[in-house]
Structure formats: structure tokens, C-alpha cells
Design a protein around this motif. Structure first.
Motif, PDB file in Angstrom:
ATOM      1  N   MET A 321      45.971  40.946  56.637  1.00  0.00           N
ATOM      2  CA  MET A 321      46.630  40.062  55.679  1.00  0.00           C
ATOM      3  C   MET A 321      45.600  39.430  54.754  1.00  0.00           C
ATOM      4  SD  MET A 321      49.645  38.718  54.873  1.00  0.00           S
ATOM      5  CE  MET A 321      49.576  38.106  53.189  1.00  0.00           C
ATOM      6  N   VAL A 322      44.505  38.934  55.324  1.00  0.00           N
ATOM      7  CA  VAL A 322      43.470  38.281  54.525  1.00  0.00           C
ATOM      8  C   VAL A 322      42.812  39.285  53.577  1.00  0.00           C
ATOM      9  CG1 VAL A 322      41.248  37.095  54.611  1.00  0.00           C
ATOM     10  CG2 VAL A 322      43.041  36.476  56.227  1.00  0.00           C
ATOM     11  N   ASN A 323      42.382  40.429  54.126  1.00  0.00           N
ATOM     12  CA  ASN A 323      41.691  41.428  53.313  1.00  0.00           C
ATOM     13  C   ASN A 323      42.563  41.965  52.185  1.00  0.00           C
ATOM     14  OD1 ASN A 323      38.853  42.228  54.266  1.00  0.00           O
ATOM     15  ND2 ASN A 323      39.950  42.060  56.182  1.00  0.00           N
ATOM     16  N   CYS A 324      43.833  42.272  52.508  1.00  0.00           N
ATOM     17  CA  CYS A 324      44.697  42.902  51.503  1.00  0.00           C
ATOM     18  C   CYS A 324      45.156  41.904  50.447  1.00  0.00           C
ATOM     19  CB  CYS A 324      45.893  43.556  52.176  1.00  0.00           C
ATOM     20  SG  CYS A 324      45.451  45.101  52.961  1.00  0.00           S
ATOM     21  N   THR A 325      45.303  40.645  50.832  1.00  0.00           N
ATOM     22  CA  THR A 325      45.638  39.631  49.838  1.00  0.00           C
ATOM     23  C   THR A 325      44.526  39.525  48.805  1.00  0.00           C
ATOM     24  OG1 THR A 325      46.983  38.379  51.413  1.00  0.00           O
ATOM     25  CG2 THR A 325      46.122  37.186  49.504  1.00  0.00           C
ATOM     26  N   ILE A 326      43.292  39.517  49.281  1.00  0.00           N
ATOM     27  CA  ILE A 326      42.142  39.442  48.373  1.00  0.00           C
ATOM     28  C   ILE A 326      42.027  40.722  47.556  1.00  0.00           C
ATOM     29  CG2 ILE A 326      39.629  39.221  48.267  1.00  0.00           C
ATOM     30  CD1 ILE A 326      39.835  37.572  50.883  1.00  0.00           C
ATOM     31  N   LEU A 327      42.214  41.867  48.221  1.00  0.00           N
ATOM     32  CA  LEU A 327      42.102  43.146  47.526  1.00  0.00           C
ATOM     33  C   LEU A 327      43.163  43.265  46.433  1.00  0.00           C
ATOM     34  CD1 LEU A 327      40.429  45.746  47.599  1.00  0.00           C
ATOM     35  CD2 LEU A 327      42.145  46.714  49.133  1.00  0.00           C
ATOM     36  N   ALA A 328      44.388  42.819  46.724  1.00  0.00           N
ATOM     37  CA  ALA A 328      45.459  42.880  45.723  1.00  0.00           C
ATOM     38  C   ALA A 328      45.103  42.039  44.506  1.00  0.00           C
ATOM     39  CB  ALA A 328      46.773  42.392  46.337  1.00  0.00           C
ATOM     40  N   SER A 329      44.485  40.880  44.732  1.00  0.00           N
ATOM     41  CA  SER A 329      44.114  40.024  43.601  1.00  0.00           C
ATOM     42  C   SER A 329      43.048  40.688  42.732  1.00  0.00           C
ATOM     43  CB  SER A 329      43.609  38.668  44.109  1.00  0.00           C
ATOM     44  OG  SER A 329      42.330  38.769  44.688  1.00  0.00           O
ATOM     45  N   ILE A 330      42.141  41.434  43.368  1.00  0.00           N
ATOM     46  CA  ILE A 330      41.086  42.117  42.610  1.00  0.00           C
ATOM     47  C   ILE A 330      41.688  43.219  41.734  1.00  0.00           C
ATOM     48  CG2 ILE A 330      39.039  43.592  42.814  1.00  0.00           C
ATOM     49  CD1 ILE A 330      38.358  41.986  45.358  1.00  0.00           C
ATOM     50  N   PHE A 331      42.597  44.007  42.314  1.00  0.00           N
ATOM     51  CA  PHE A 331      43.233  45.072  41.532  1.00  0.00           C
ATOM     52  C   PHE A 331      44.151  44.489  40.462  1.00  0.00           C
ATOM     53  CE2 PHE A 331      41.960  47.942  44.987  1.00  0.00           C
ATOM     54  CZ  PHE A 331      41.495  48.999  44.232  1.00  0.00           C
ATOM     55  N   ALA A 332      44.705  43.300  40.742  1.00  0.00           N
ATOM     56  CA  ALA A 332      45.554  42.654  39.736  1.00  0.00           C
ATOM     57  C   ALA A 332      44.749  42.271  38.506  1.00  0.00           C
ATOM     58  CB  ALA A 332      46.225  41.414  40.335  1.00  0.00           C
ATOM     59  N   GLY A 333      43.441  42.141  38.661  1.00  0.00           N
ATOM     60  CA  GLY A 333      42.583  41.814  37.532  1.00  0.00           C
ATOM     61  C   GLY A 333      42.187  43.008  36.694  1.00  0.00           C
ATOM     62  N   THR A 352      54.193  37.780  44.707  1.00  0.00           N
ATOM     63  CA  THR A 352      53.698  38.292  43.431  1.00  0.00           C
ATOM     64  C   THR A 352      53.285  37.190  42.449  1.00  0.00           C
ATOM     65  OG1 THR A 352      55.067  40.268  43.707  1.00  0.00           O
ATOM     66  CG2 THR A 352      54.232  39.814  41.498  1.00  0.00           C
ATOM     67  N   PRO A 353      54.023  36.083  42.344  1.00  0.00           N
ATOM     68  CA  PRO A 353      53.607  35.045  41.372  1.00  0.00           C
ATOM     69  C   PRO A 353      52.211  34.486  41.623  1.00  0.00           C
ATOM     70  CG  PRO A 353      55.876  34.673  42.084  1.00  0.00           C
ATOM     71  CD  PRO A 353      55.318  35.745  42.960  1.00  0.00           C
ATOM     72  N   TRP A 354      51.701  34.610  42.852  1.00  0.00           N
ATOM     73  CA  TRP A 354      50.391  34.052  43.180  1.00  0.00           C
ATOM     74  C   TRP A 354      49.343  35.137  43.455  1.00  0.00           C
ATOM     75  CZ3 TRP A 354      54.988  32.632  45.582  1.00  0.00           C
ATOM     76  CH2 TRP A 354      55.527  31.407  45.157  1.00  0.00           C
ATOM     77  N   VAL A 355      49.656  36.378  43.111  1.00  0.00           N
ATOM     78  CA  VAL A 355      48.794  37.493  43.510  1.00  0.00           C
ATOM     79  C   VAL A 355      47.395  37.389  42.908  1.00  0.00           C
ATOM     80  CG1 VAL A 355      49.405  39.082  41.627  1.00  0.00           C
ATOM     81  CG2 VAL A 355      48.773  39.998  43.884  1.00  0.00           C
ATOM     82  N   HIS A 356      47.242  36.721  41.778  1.00  0.00           N
ATOM     83  CA  HIS A 356      45.914  36.600  41.169  1.00  0.00           C
ATOM     84  C   HIS A 356      45.042  35.573  41.882  1.00  0.00           C
ATOM     85  CE1 HIS A 356      47.968  38.672  37.833  1.00  0.00           C
ATOM     86  NE2 HIS A 356      46.759  39.087  37.488  1.00  0.00           N
ATOM     87  N   ASP A 357      45.625  34.771  42.770  1.00  0.00           N
ATOM     88  CA  ASP A 357      44.871  33.740  43.479  1.00  0.00           C
ATOM     89  C   ASP A 357      45.065  33.926  44.982  1.00  0.00           C
ATOM     90  OD1 ASP A 357      43.723  31.492  44.582  1.00  0.00           O
ATOM     91  OD2 ASP A 357      44.456  30.131  43.041  1.00  0.00           O
TER      92      ASP A 357
END
Length: 466
Positions: A321-333, A352-357
Motif C-alpha cells: 500500500m505504501v509503495n504503490c501509493t508513492i509509485l502512483a503519485s510519481i507516475f501521475a507526475g 484519485t483526488p489525492w493521488v499526486h500527494d
């Protein structure tokens, strides 16, 4: 036999006995404290006799404190238990006429080797006892910090970087170190520690600590909650830096030569410019006249992509959960990548509304509970507007309540033309167990479960999205 020869023969036995005393003390402190008093006094005599500090036998002294007082020992701890280097080719056989001298030299070398083994035993015992003998009862913030430091020295002694083994799930001592750290965190009065800024500042963020903070965040308030958030953000930033580097190093899309290169100095292709203008070389003036500058193409061929990440947030999947949340934010950039994030247990939450953070995203998770992937599927399916332009990453151990309906809906996504990537876990350097029923069916479907190091998932996503 001369006295010198008798002494040379006695020396190896003495060193062997010394080493045995130190290792018996190690076993005694770990398993059978009844013989401890005698072995402690014998070990103290050995340590002092070989010129090592008596603090090595003090269970309250950290390796850090010993190295600070005796800096020369740092090099001895590094690689202390690492696999030995391959031995060099054996030297030619000695001249028979010099056999006596060779035998004498061998005895001396053997003595030195045994003396080094005694010294090694003392250092090994210190590291192992500090890491594996953690006692019982309440743990303070200082004790946890000291253990984490000592665990780092153990990892260094095994030839790894501090923290390099504790995240491992694929064998070795990584799982044991992680379990000890998790036990220490559970034994802490964490809420009391967080309420004291001085104690909270001594905590070193780790996956075990972050898991406890995420589980208990709803019960915290005021200073304790602020300190908990600071620790979570610090850990998120540290992991994000590592994952961002992996994303940058991953394979990227092909150069798009239909887009003219930017005519800026950093894109100047100096070698090509010189080569193309060689006909303008003036031997008399020894000058090269440049008619045209050539620039490198840097634009990558990209198309808008939609990435849907679905993460099981049950307790066993916290590191994923921790790794993929961070990874999703990186790809969202990344440009032209539309990222959606869904977390689920028996209920699903669209993050999704908070995926960048990733920090804000993690604060909205609710770790624990059972798993029902059908509720997450109900959120994910409507997001697949253009299947051939969509990748769905599903991270779970796939121990589900409704196995057949969930698998059928996953197979339907695959048949629609979307890229479906089932992932067993996304730990820093390992893999978790996966429901064999799902594993076999994913294999038959042609979408085998991706497991192992997080770099595998980074490579898969980067290849598809860029």
C-alpha cells in the motif's frame, strides 16, 4: 622438543578455547542464562587480553557508541560476516630442503589466523546479541532507535547497506529482522512517545513504525498526531526519492523524430556537427567553419494513457500500500498519464483526488479487515473508457471472499484489450504469498502474477506508458 616449539603448539589450542568461550557466552545469553556469570568473567578476560574494549560485553552499549569511542573498529565491523572472497591460486610447493622453515612459518600463520578468529568472535557476538536479544516488556523510543542502529551494523557486517535487508521478503534474515522490529514497535507505548516531541524526534521511520502509525492515526490528536504525520511524511519522502530514481532509470519510449529537436545548447550534438562540417576545414587557417548546427532529438513518442492502480489495503499488504501509493503519485507526475488509485478491503475507496500527494493519500487509508475485491472492481470498471489505452494494476495476495466472480471480471478486462497486470506484492525487495488458485488462473489467462522487486513493476509501467 624445545620450549619455543611447545609454546607454538599450545598457542592454537589457547586461541580455540578463547573463541569457544566467546561463542558459548553468545549462546548462553540467547538461550540459557544459568551459566552466564562464569562465562561473562571468562569472556571479559579474553576481550581484555586481545586488546578489545570491555564495552563489547555491555548489553546496553550500542555498536555506534563503541565505534565512536574506538573509530578503528568501524572497518572491522564492515563486512565482518560477508561471504569470503575467492581464494587465490595456491603457491608452488616449497623446496623440500626448506621444509623445517616452512613448517615453522605455517605454525605462525595458523596462530595469527586463530587470534584473528577470536577477535572476530568478539565482534560478531556483539552485533548478534544487540540485534537478536531484545528482552521483553515496554520499549522506549531510545531503545528502538538503538536497535535500528545496531540492525544497520548487522546489515553492514553482512555486506549490505543499512536498511538493505530489513525490507527483504525473499529469504535470508530479512523477514526475521522485520519481525523483530515490528515486535519492538508493538511493545512501545507509542502514543506516549508521540505526545513528547523530544522522544518522538528520536524515532527513525520504518515500515513497521509507519504501519502502526497508520493503524492508530484515528486515535491520535494534537501534538501526538502532528508528530505522527511528520514521521509518515519523512518516510514517504525517503521512499519516494528511491522510487523516483528507479522510474528515471527505467526504459522509456522511442524517440519521436517527427518532432524537431529543441535548438538549445544542452541538445547540441557536437560530434555530429563537427563530422557534417569537416568539408569546411581550412588547413591554412586551421579553422573549421560551421555552416549548420545539429541537435539531438529528446522528445519521446507518447500517447495519453490511463493507469488504474487497485491496492489491497488489508493488514498483510501494508508495505505494498505504501509503495504503490508513492509509485502512483510519481507516475501521475508524468506528462499525458491519467492515474487513478483505488484502495479496498471489504469496502473500496477512490483515492484519485489525492493521488499526486502520497502523504495525504495514506492518511485516508484504513488498514486492516478482510478483502472483497468485487467492491473495488465496481469502482475500477467504469474508469476503463478506452481499453487499448488503459493499464490496470491490481496489487493483492488474492485471498478473496468471492473468487470466481472477481476472476471473471478481471478476465473480462484482459479480453477487452486493456493491459491487466496482477501483482502479488510490491515490497522494497521481495515478494509475498499469493493465493495459488488465482496464480494458476492468471497464468492460464496469459497474465502471470508479477512478483519480486518493485523495479519489475516500474519497468512494466514505464515501458507501457512512455
Amino acid at each position: 622438543m624445545t620450549g619455543h616449539e611447545q609454546g607454538a603448539e599450545a598457542l592454537p589450542a589457547l586461541e580455540d578455547n578463547r573463541r569457544q568461550v566467546l561463542y558459548w557466552r553468545l549462546l548462553s545469553r540467547l538461550f540459557d542464562p544459568e551459566e552466564q556469570a562464569t562465562l561473562e568473567s571468562a569472556s571479559l578476560a579474553v576481550v581484555e587480553d586481545i586488546g578489545l574494549p570491555a564495552a563489547l560485553l555491555d548489553p546496553q552499549a550500542s555498536v555506534d557508541s563503541i565505534v565512536q569511542r574506538h573509530p578503528e573498529l568501524a572497518a572491522e565491523f564492515d563486512g565482518l560476516m560477508a561471504p569470503p572472497e575467492p581464494e587465490p591460486e595456491p603457491e608452488p610447493e616449497p623446496d623440500p630442503e626448506s621444509g623445517a622453515d616452512s613448517a615453522s612459518a605455517g605454525t605462525g600463520d595458523g596462530g595469527r589466523d586463530r587470534a584473528a578468529e577470536v577477535r572476530r568472535a568478539a565482534l560478531v557476538s556483539k552485533v548478534l546479541l544487540n540485534v537478536f536479544s531484545t528482552g521483553s516488556g515496554t520499549v522506549t523510543a531510545g531503545q528502538l532507535s538503538r536497535w535500528q542502529s545496531d540492525a544497520g551494523w548487522l546489515e553492514r557486517s553482512l555486506g549490505s547497506k543499512p536498511g538493505g535487508l530489513r525490507g527483504a521478503r525473499a529469504g535470508g534474515i530479512g523477514p526475521e529482522l522485520g519481525a523483530i522490529e515490528a515486535d519492538l514497535v508493538k511493545r512501545m507505548r507509542l502514543r506516549e512517545v508521540l505526545a513528547d516531541p523530544r522522544l518522538a524526534a528520536r524515532l527513525t521511520p520504518s515500515m513497521s513504525l509507519i504501519e502502526q502509525l497508520l493503524r492508530d492515526k484515528d486515535n491520535l490528536s494534537g501534538v501526538a498526531l502532528a508528530n505522527a504525520k511528520a514521521l509518515i511524511r519523512r518516510f514517504v519522502d525517503e521512499v519516494a526519492e528511491v522510487l523516483r530514481t528507479q522510474v528515471e532509470k527505467a526504459t522509456v519510449g522511442a524517440l519521436d523524430r517527427s518532432i524537431p529537436p529543441k535548438r538549445v545548447f544542452r541538445n547540441l550534438d557536437l560530434d555530429r556537427t563537427i563530422w557534417k562540417n569537416l568539408t569546411n576545414w581550412s588547413p591554412e587557417e586551421e579553422r573549421l567553419y560551421v555552416d549548420r548546427l545539429y541537435y539531438r532529438h529528446t522528445a519521446r513518442r507518447t500517447t495519453p494513457q490511463r493507469l488504474i492502480v487497485v491496492v489491497d489495503q488489508s493488514g498483510s499488504m501494508v508495505d505494498s500500500m505504501v509503495n504503490c501509493t508513492i509509485l502512483a503519485s510519481i507516475f501521475a507526475g508524468l506528462p499525458k498519464v491519467d492515474v487513478h488509485l483505488i484502495a479496498y478491503d471489504t469496502q473500496a475507496l477512490d483515492l484519485t483526488p489525492w493521488v499526486h500527494d502520497p502523504f495525504e493519500t495514506l492518511l485516508r487509508t484504513n488498514l486492516g479487515g478482510g478483502t472483497d475485491g468485487t467492491v473495488a472492481m465496481a469502482l475500477a470498471q467504469p474508469k476503463i473508457a478506452e481499453p487499448r489505452n488503459t493499464v490496470v494494476v491490481w496489487i493483492s495476495d488474492f485471498y478473496e471472499w468471492q473468487t470466481e466472480p472477481l476472476f471473471e471480471s478481471m478476465a473480462a478486462i484482459h479480453r477487452s484489450g486493456a493491459k491487466f497486470i496482477p501483482v502479488g506484492s510490491v515490497t522494497s525487495s521481495g515478494r509475498g504469498s499469493v493465493n495459488p488458485w488465482f496464480r494458476e488462473r492468471f497464468k492460464d489467462l496469459g497474465t502471470p502474477v508479477l512478483s519480486g522487486h518493485i523495479r519489475k513493476l516500474v519497468h512494466e509501467l514505464k515501458t507501457f506508458l512512455t
